[in-house]
Design a protein around this motif. Structure first.
Motif, mmCIF file in Angstrom:
data_model
loop_
_atom_site.group_PDB
_atom_site.id
_atom_site.type_symbol
_atom_site.label_atom_id
_atom_site.label_comp_id
_atom_site.label_asym_id
_atom_site.label_seq_id
_atom_site.Cartn_x
_atom_site.Cartn_y
_atom_site.Cartn_z
ATOM 1 N N GLU A 111 8.786 4.538 3.096
ATOM 2 C CA GLU A 111 8.487 3.127 3.316
ATOM 3 C C GLU A 111 9.118 2.584 4.587
ATOM 4 O O GLU A 111 8.654 1.567 5.102
ATOM 5 C CB GLU A 111 8.959 2.291 2.116
ATOM 6 C CG GLU A 111 8.106 2.451 0.872
ATOM 7 C CD GLU A 111 8.411 1.382 -0.162
ATOM 8 O OE1 GLU A 111 9.472 0.725 -0.045
ATOM 9 O OE2 GLU A 111 7.587 1.203 -1.076
ATOM 10 N N GLN A 112 10.161 3.223 5.111
ATOM 11 C CA GLN A 112 10.799 2.693 6.323
ATOM 12 C C GLN A 112 11.400 3.833 7.130
ATOM 13 O O GLN A 112 12.018 4.743 6.576
ATOM 14 C CB GLN A 112 11.889 1.678 5.968
ATOM 15 C CG GLN A 112 12.601 1.082 7.192
ATOM 16 C CD GLN A 112 13.552 -0.028 6.814
ATOM 17 O OE1 GLN A 112 13.171 -1.011 6.172
ATOM 18 N NE2 GLN A 112 14.810 0.110 7.217
ATOM 19 N N ASN A 162 10.313 5.455 -1.625
ATOM 20 C CA ASN A 162 9.891 4.832 -2.884
ATOM 21 C C ASN A 162 9.347 5.929 -3.787
ATOM 22 O O ASN A 162 8.259 6.470 -3.545
ATOM 23 C CB ASN A 162 8.825 3.769 -2.616
ATOM 24 C CG ASN A 162 8.520 2.949 -3.863
ATOM 25 O OD1 ASN A 162 8.831 3.353 -4.978
ATOM 26 N ND2 ASN A 162 7.886 1.802 -3.670
ATOM 27 N N PRO A 163 10.057 6.289 -4.885
ATOM 28 C CA PRO A 163 9.651 7.432 -5.717
ATOM 29 C C PRO A 163 8.374 7.188 -6.531
ATOM 30 O O PRO A 163 7.879 8.120 -7.164
ATOM 31 C CB PRO A 163 10.866 7.636 -6.630
ATOM 32 C CG PRO A 163 11.545 6.303 -6.664
ATOM 33 C CD PRO A 163 11.323 5.682 -5.329
ATOM 34 N N LYS A 164 7.837 5.958 -6.509
ATOM 35 C CA LYS A 164 6.621 5.695 -7.294
ATOM 36 C C LYS A 164 5.410 6.408 -6.706
ATOM 37 O O LYS A 164 4.395 6.569 -7.370
ATOM 38 C CB LYS A 164 6.350 4.193 -7.381
ATOM 39 C CG LYS A 164 5.952 3.544 -6.061
ATOM 40 C CD LYS A 164 5.647 2.054 -6.221
ATOM 41 C CE LYS A 164 4.321 1.854 -6.908
ATOM 42 N NZ LYS A 164 3.915 0.421 -6.905
ATOM 43 N N TRP A 165 5.496 6.852 -5.444
ATOM 44 C CA TRP A 165 4.367 7.520 -4.799
ATOM 45 C C TRP A 165 4.634 9.014 -4.685
ATOM 46 O O TRP A 165 5.762 9.477 -4.819
ATOM 47 C CB TRP A 165 4.126 6.940 -3.400
ATOM 48 C CG TRP A 165 3.960 5.449 -3.348
ATOM 49 C CD1 TRP A 165 4.854 4.539 -2.923
ATOM 50 C CD2 TRP A 165 2.815 4.716 -3.759
ATOM 51 N NE1 TRP A 165 4.368 3.265 -3.020
ATOM 52 C CE2 TRP A 165 3.091 3.349 -3.536
ATOM 53 C CE3 TRP A 165 1.557 5.058 -4.313
ATOM 54 C CZ2 TRP A 165 2.186 2.350 -3.829
ATOM 55 C CZ3 TRP A 165 0.653 4.051 -4.587
ATOM 56 C CH2 TRP A 165 0.964 2.706 -4.352
ATOM 57 N N ASN A 166 3.576 9.751 -4.368
ATOM 58 C CA ASN A 166 3.673 11.177 -4.088
ATOM 59 C C ASN A 166 3.571 11.395 -2.577
ATOM 60 O O ASN A 166 3.141 10.517 -1.845
ATOM 61 C CB ASN A 166 2.560 11.958 -4.791
ATOM 62 C CG ASN A 166 2.690 11.882 -6.306
ATOM 63 O OD1 ASN A 166 3.801 11.914 -6.837
ATOM 64 N ND2 ASN A 166 1.554 11.761 -7.008
ATOM 65 N N GLY A 177 0.817 -1.215 0.000
ATOM 66 C CA GLY A 177 0.000 0.000 0.000
ATOM 67 C C GLY A 177 0.842 1.252 0.000
ATOM 68 O O GLY A 177 2.053 1.233 -0.228
ATOM 69 N N TYR A 178 0.178 2.371 0.263
ATOM 70 C CA TYR A 178 0.888 3.650 0.233
ATOM 71 C C TYR A 178 0.793 4.400 1.559
ATOM 72 O O TYR A 178 1.272 5.527 1.673
ATOM 73 C CB TYR A 178 0.349 4.533 -0.900
ATOM 74 C CG TYR A 178 -1.117 4.896 -0.775
ATOM 75 C CD1 TYR A 178 -1.499 6.042 -0.091
ATOM 76 C CD2 TYR A 178 -2.106 4.100 -1.331
ATOM 77 C CE1 TYR A 178 -2.843 6.383 0.029
ATOM 78 C CE2 TYR A 178 -3.433 4.425 -1.229
ATOM 79 C CZ TYR A 178 -3.812 5.566 -0.537
ATOM 80 O OH TYR A 178 -5.139 5.895 -0.413
#
Length: 1457
Positions: free
Chosen positions: A1177-1178, A1072-1076, A1047-1048
């Motif tokens: 993410e962490q 994680n650059p895939k999210w904003n 998830g995000y």
């Protein structure tokens, strides 16, 4: 009829015609309960009381006695709080102790009064002979005091648990039988003679004339230097360090035939040679004059004497039996017992620790003899004692008898194994079956520790020892070598280097032969060795002698050394214990297996040597307690139950051991059956390879420093060293009925069990043949063995592994030389100031090396005093023997060059070098760290909480000691720094510590923290960590790392509520650059455990939640501010978010040098919320000392003294009001007053603040604030400018001292620390022309002080009361703050009126409130409804109840937008 006197303590209330007394408020007060008898105590009349009511809140109980003090002449207000404060002839029984005028006469008498229950009776009586006797439940307890005067009153103290008692009349038949003298004397008789009681009430004839029937004590006629105590059972030599003789003392009566006269040696001083002289004489002490006719020593008596001195017998002054025994009396230690008996056939026999030494003399058949003791030389105090078979047996185990009955010298020397010989210096002892030697009293003596091997060394045979224990008190260390002297023929010297023949020794880094130095610079200095280091000696076939340090050959030390040499070590100075390393059996110094994985953070290596195969060890039969045990322990119930009978009088020395070793997978478990609430600490459990027959039972088992593992509280201790404090259980929390067990499993690991649950691995590589050990310590009073069996009987528990890094024992230490108010604790790591505010200098034990930081943490503060820690370096040569009289009261009085930092200034001796050098040390708070360092460039630097303050001084010399003055509010500090490690010898790969798996422990740390773990910080295990979390969040590394698995977004809460003053930091580990967007943080008042479900988003939290997302602040899910702070969406990997709940209840968010206040005035509990949102993410959680990036000025934020609102371009939001025109105008007026700048807190420590409407709106200030304990409202100083003050008042001269900063108090808010945050805020108005007087004086002055210079002052104000208000509108009325009119501002060209007010901190409860004396008109409606108008005028007559915190200025007529 017996009753109480009306004179009594202030809390006593009488009833029942003064026959009952009760202590009022017994649940809240424990003393003020003294009562007296109405009349004097009649002879042979029992005064008895019954305990009617007890309360369980306190320790202690009823105290009963007699006093010469007449209550008729004692005013009620002078009755002391406790009966123990009575003097002028007062005898009192408290618990089991008899006191006279507050000093102990007898330590252990009768039944413990604290154990009396409701309904029990206790009484006392004065006999015809003047003896004082106590009765418990009508039973005589024997003579407590041999004589008390006739005219005495009974005094009783209703103390502690005793809340009510009543006088109880004694029945005539009871009174009759108890007044018979034989009842009294029967309690103290030691013979078998019986006396028939009389049948009438008349007292029998006095027995005082028959002096042979009472208990032995010393006669009052004695040597001129003798002092008697303990009911004349203890004799002590006065001035033992100045006098060594003239201390002869005799028994008060002749000895009976076959009566043992036995004394215990209580105290030795090692200044003198020679020791006790002991025996019998025929001289009656009544024939001596007091102190005049007594001989200087007993050996000068030429007739009628049999005296033992040294190891020989002197009969009538002549040596007749020498040597009498192999043991020399000079070798007896404290606690050893010496006895003598004249038998019916006239033989005189001596006893040592209860063991007969044979006939010493004969022919004293018809003569009367008195026991005689000479407190000579080393012996300075003895006590007459009765027989105790168990203690005497244990003492005999410790006596170093040269005869060695059990093992012949021949068999010892013929054994193949290289061991220590039992013959050794009399300060040394050989233990662990000959493998280990130590100095038992290493902290009291530093020499006489010579020990030889049991046989000659073979050619090419290494004699090597490992240093097990050291003490830092002394100089010098272990010495090693060889000698041709046999261990049985050597007259053991104080040091082996004094032997003038056949001896080669390595001492320091030199070689000595026959007492002469032959090589000055030989190898590595032995004085630099530390615990775990090895040193050895080897004689080669060609006669060359080599020494080895940590296995490295130091080269040839000597040649042509003969073959027949014994190995010898000298446990000198710091060296306290050493163990032989066996090379024949491939014995390894590092006995731990590093190849094994760590099973727990508490896993340790046993570090011992397994029991030799030659020892016969029984491992069959039922498990019971061994018959040998500590002196305060008792075994009952056929060996199944162990108890400490006097649990309320003794808290230690109650160790019990299993009767046989444990088998593999066999559980030894005990149940706690009784506990007492008097002590701290609880049961301790563990195992040992020491057989009970060889164990010298110490006070606590944790004192054993070899071959023992103990669980104490939650700490695992191996060989006396704490390995971990975080084992999975805490024995201190156990209660009655709890079970404690221990088991050695077949994989050589030790496990502890609590109530049947396995707590995990406590130690690895534990040898076989271990005995279970239980220490009935502190609260634990009785245990019983419950069951034994294998592991199948016990359930297992999976415990998460913890990480434990090796303990570094190279910390700095304080020198034992210090100020007279300094006390050192914790192995000289902690220095505390006992009393007052000065005389508290502390020094480092060694000089500082270049670039070596000496750092301390403040562990105790006292708001009673002003001023704080002073730190620096000194060229004074400090040593342990440095005369205490030469240490001055203050640091500026040191008689050597000294550089130090005081306040924010740098001084050399008394000369000021720099001002405003660093943050003001007077503002340091609890937990702050301060360090001092002299670099390679000879520059002095100071660090505060790890932050370098820059160069303080130049061109400093080498070999400087760190010096600290625990001045003023700083009452205790603890060292946090370490000395530079000694460089290991080349090729030595053996680690100094023996902790298993330290390398593998690092490998368990998560990859995300590798960069940090390689730095000076290590992962700390704190109670604060991540707690409840969303399902898609995984926790690791001890719940310190949170990772979103899918998830995000994923919420995680802190495991505990935030603590005021504790810094929490969140480090971003992975993006994680895939999210904003990115991480979201905040706080919530909702307990995470009470949430039915974790919400999907932190912005969904309602009811008391404040969340920061992006650059906006959300309150209960609603955005309340934009552009609030640094945009969290821009955070990068490795950056750290800091969250702090300061002492004022404000929550701060700090990032990249900017800060914002999320929440103000937090009252209840709040939890941290972290939302792993979008890119994040962490993250890793840090708290307290483990924070990787300490924030600058964090302590200013902590105390709420730094305005930490987010900094905008204008600068106003960060507390900087310099751009505000109104602020600038007030600043100009302040400058025109020409007030010394030293009176004001310098920026950036605390900056002036503008409270104009514009600045308040930008900051979001509230109009009404709360502060104090209890909370009290006050208005914000709207339309005023606040200038924080830093006034230091010197009480000695009544003036302010800005340069030396040695004031009594510091009145700025920042320097008053935690205590003054509980005081209330108020405002005090005054005319401008009085401002300077207040600032010079350092505190407010009563208005009538100004009347002499201002006769027109209003009568109402000209009083001896200080009047102030929580409303600044009231304090600013013209009646208080008379305005200065016509002030012309040169820049704005405006003419204005100016008012001045002081912001105060007022102690709660020190003032009274009343309605306003003057009408109040300009009060805001929102403010008016929050105050009670009838309580806005505060007044006090106590000047010291107020502290001036800031100067407030207001310009009336200035255009404020």
């Amino acid at each position: 009829m017996l009753r109480f006197h009306k004179t009594c303590g202030s809390l006593i209330e009488f009833s029942n015609n003064y026959r009952s007394a009760e202590r009022k408020r017994a649940e809240t007060d424990f003393n003020e309960g003294v009562v007296f008898s109405e009349s004097k105590l009649k002879t042979n009349t029992i005064f008895q009381v019954r305990l009617d009511r007890k309360v369980g809140f306190w320790s202690g109980g009823i105290q009963l006695g007699v006093t010469i003090v007449d209550p008729n002449e004692l005013p009620t207000e002078t009755v002391p709080q406790s009966a123990t404060e009575l003097r002028y002839g007062t005898w009192l029984m408290a618990s089991k102790t008899i006191l006279k005028d507050g000093e102990m006469l007898m330590e252990n008498y009768g039944y413990d009064l604290e154990n009396l229950q409701e309904g029990d009776t206790v009484g006392l009586m004065r006999t015809n002979q003047g003896a004082l006797v106590y009765f418990i439940q009508g039973v005589s307890q024997g003579v407590a005091v041999p004589f008390v005067p006739e005219d005495v009153y009974v005094v009783i103290n209703l103390y502690g648990k005793c809340a009510k008692l009543s006088v109880v009349d004694v029945q005539p038949y009871e009174q009759c039988s108890n007044t018979v003298e034989f009842v009294v004397h029967r309690e103290i008789e030691t013979d078998t003679t019986t006396v028939e009681p009389t049948t009438d009430c008349r007292p029998v004839q006095s027995m005082d004339n028959n002096s042979s029937r009472d208990k032995l004590r010393f006669h009052t006629k004695c040597g001129p230097l003798v002092k008697l105590s303990n009911n004349q059972r203890t004799a002590e030599r006065r001035r033992p360090l100045e006098e060594f003789n003239n201390s002869v003392v005799l028994t008060h009566r002749p000895l009976r035939e076959n009566e043992l006269f036995q004394i215990r040696i209580d105290m030795l001083v090692h200044k003198w040679s020679g020791s006790i002289e002991f025996g019998l004489i025929t001289h009656n002490p009544e024939d001596f004059n007091y102190g005049v006719d007594f001989p200087a020593t007993l050996t000068v008596l030429r007739n009628g004497s049999v005296i033992m001195s040294g190891n020989g017998i002197l009969h009538d002054g002549k040596a007749t039996n020498s040597p009498y025994i192999g043991l020399n009396l000079d070798q007896l230690q404290e606690g050893d017992r010496l006895g003598v008996m004249k038998k019916s056939n006239g033989d005189v026999v001596y006893f040592v620790n209860g063991e007969s030494q044979g006939v010493a003399a004969s022919g004293m058949v018809s003569q009367q003899v008195w026991g005689a003791v000479n407190l000579y030389g080393m012996c300075s105090r003895v006590t007459i004692v009765d027989r105790n078979d168990h203690e005497e047996y244990n003492l005999r185990l410790n006596v170093r008898d040269p005869v060695v009955d059990s093992i012949s010298i021949t068999s010892i020397e013929e054994t193949s194994e290289l061991l220590f010989h039992p013959h050794c210096g009399f300060h040394a002892a050989v233990i662990n079956n000959g493998r280990t030697c130590h100095r038992p009293e290493a902290s009291q003596d530093f020499n006489h520790g010579v020990v030889l091997t049991n046989r000659k060394l073979k050619s090419n045979e290494m004699f090597e020892v490992r240093l097990d224990k050291m003490v830092k008190k002394w100089a010098g260390s272990i010495e090693i070598g060889v000698t041709t002297h046999r261990p049985t023929s050597l007259e053991y010297p104080c040091t082996m280097t004094n032997v003038r023949s056949g001896t080669w020794m390595m001492t320091g880094n030199g070689i000595m032969h026959n007492g002469q130095s032959v090589i000055d610079e030989y190898g590595q200095s032995l004085d630099r060795l530390k615990v775990g280091d090895r040193v050895g000696v080897l004689r080669k076939e060609n006669g060359d002698l080599h020494f080895y340090v940590n296995g490295v050959d130091q080269g040839i030390a000597s040649s042509d050394v003969p073959e027949a040499v014994y190995g010898v070590i000298d446990l000198y100075g710091q060296a306290a214990q050493a163990t032989i390393i066996s090379h024949d059996n491939n014995y390894s110094d590092n006995c731990c297996s590093h190849g094994h994985d760590i099973d727990r953070g508490s896993t340790v290596c046993f570090g011992g040597v397994s029991t030799p195969s030659g020892d016969a060890v029984t491992v069959s039969g039922d498990l019971k307690f061994h018959s040998l045990h500590g002196k305060n322990a008792r075994i009952s119930n056929n060996g199944v139950t162990a108890s400490r009978p006097n649990a309320r009088g003794e808290f230690n020395a109650a160790i019990v051991v299993s009767n046989r070793p444990l088998r593999d997978n066999e559980l030894f478990e005990v149940t706690i059956e009784k506990m007492v609430d008097r002590w701290s600490g609880n049961i301790e459990a563990g195992v040992t390879t020491i057989r009970p027959e060889n164990l010298l039972f110490p006070n606590t088992m944790t004192d054993i420093d070899h071959d023992t593992i103990m669980l104490s509280g939650s700490s695992i201790m191996s060989g006396g060293n704490t390995i971990t404090t975080r084992y999975a259980c805490n024995l201190d929390c156990l209660t009655v009925g709890s079970r404690v067990g221990m088991m050695r499993k077949s994989d050589n690991t030790l496990h502890f069990f609590i109530n049947g649950e396995d707590m995990g691995v406590a130690a690895q590589d534990v040898p076989q043949n271990i005995y279970a050990v239980v220490d009935l310590y502190g609260q634990c009073a009785q245990v019983s063995i419950t069951r034994v069996g294998d592991a199948s009987m016990v359930s297992s528990q999976v415990v998460e592994s913890l990480i434990s890094l090796p303990i570094n024992d190279t910390a700095h230490r304080f020198s034992v030389c210090g100020g007279k108010h300094i006390v050192l604790k914790n192995n000289n790591l902690t220095a505390s100031r006992l009393r007052h505010f000065n005389n508290a200098l502390a020094f480092s034990s060694t000089t500082l090396e270049a670039d070596e930081t000496f750092e301390v943490r403040i562990t105790e503060v006292s708001a009673k005093w002003a001023g704080a820690l002073i730190i620096g370096v000194t060229a004074l040569s400090i040593a342990d023997d440095f005369p205490a009289s030469r240490i001055p009261t203050r640091i500026n009085g040191l008689n050597a060059d000294t550089w130090y930092v005081k306040g924010c200034s740098v001084f050399k001796n008394q000369q000021l070098l720099k001002q405003n050098y660093c943050v003001n040390l007077n503002r340091l708070c609890l937990g702050d760290r301060v360090g001092i360092r002299v670099g390679q460039d000879t520059c002095l630097r100071l660090t505060v909480n790890g932050e370098d303050m820059g160069v303080a001084a130049f061109n400093l010399p080498k070999k400087l000691h760190a010096v600290l003055e625990l001045y003023g509010s700083t009452t205790a500090v603890t060292i946090t720094s370490s000395v530079k490690s000694i460089v290991a010898s080349p090729g030595d790969s053996t680690p100094a510590t023996g902790i298993a798996g330290s390398d593998s422990a690092h490998s368990l740390i998560d990859d995300s923290t590798q960069a940090r773990s390689s730095s000076t910080c290590h992962i700390g295990l704190t109670s604060m960590m991540f707690g409840r979390h969303a399902l898609n969040v995984e926790l690791s590394n001890g719940d310190m790392v949170a990772r979103r698995s899918s998830g995000y977004q994923g919420i995680v809460f802190s495991s505990q509520p935030m603590v005021k003053g504790q810094l929490i930091q969140i480090q971003v580990d992975k993006l994680n650059p895939k999210w904003n967007s990115s991480v979201i943080v905040g706080v919530t008042e909702i307990c995470p455990d009470k949430l039915p479900n974790i919400p999907t988003s932190s912005l969904s939290l309602k009811n008391g939640s404040w969340i920061v997302a992006s650059d906006s602040l959300y309150e209960n899910g609603v955005r309340v501010k934009e552009g609030f702070c640094y945009n969290l969406d821009n955070i990068q990997v490795g950056e750290v978010l800091s969250i702090l709940l300061d002492l004022q209840g404000n929550v701060h968010l700090i990032l990249n040098g900017t800060s914002a206040v999320i929440r103000t005035n937090v009252v209840g509990k709040i939890w941290l919320v972290v939302d792993l949102y979008g890119e994040t993410e962490q993250v890793t959680f840090f708290a307290g000392e483990d924070c990787p990036k300490p924030t600058s000025n964090i302590n200013l934020v902590l105390n709420g003294n730094l305005d930490t609102s987010f900094c905008s371009d204008k600068g106003i939001l960060c507390g900087d009001s310099s751009q505000c025109e109104y602020f600038q105008a007030c600043q100009r007026f302040k400058s025109s007053l020409c007030l010394p700048e030293a009176y004001f807190v310098p920026p950036p420590t605390e900056i002036p603040t503008c409270f104009c409407s514009k600045c308040m709106q930008i900051r979001g200030d509230e109009l009404v604030k709360e502060q104090g304990d209890p909370m009290e409202k006050h208005t914000a100083p709207r339309n005023w400018v606040r200038f924080p003050l830093n006034i230091n008042f010197d009480i000695n001269n009544g003036s302010c001292d800005q340069s030396m900063m040695t004031g009594l108090m510091s009145n700025s808010t920042s320097s008053l620390s935690n205590v003054l945050t509980t005081w209330h805020v108020a405002f005090y108005g005054l005319p401008i022309y009085h401002v300077r007087q207040v600032m010079d004086y350092g505190q407010l002055r009563f208005p009538d002080v100004y009347c002499a210079v201002d006769e027109s002052k209003d009568e109402k104000v000209g009083t001896t009361e200080l009047i102030f208000s929580p409303l600044i509108q009231y304090a600013s009325l013209d009646d208080f703050a008379a305005p200065k009119k016509g002030y012309f501002d040169s820049k704005t060209k405006q003419r204005m009126s100016v008012k001045t007010i002081f912001e105060l901190l007022v102690q709660p409860g020190s003032y009274r409130t009343s309605p306003p004396s003057y009408p109040l008109q300009n009060l805001n409606h929102n403010e008016a409804e929050k105050f009670d108008i009838n309580n806005i005028e505060w007044s006090t007559k106590e000047q010291g109840a107020t502290h001036v915190a800031a100067l407030l200025l207001c310009l009336e007529g200035f255009a404020i937008e």
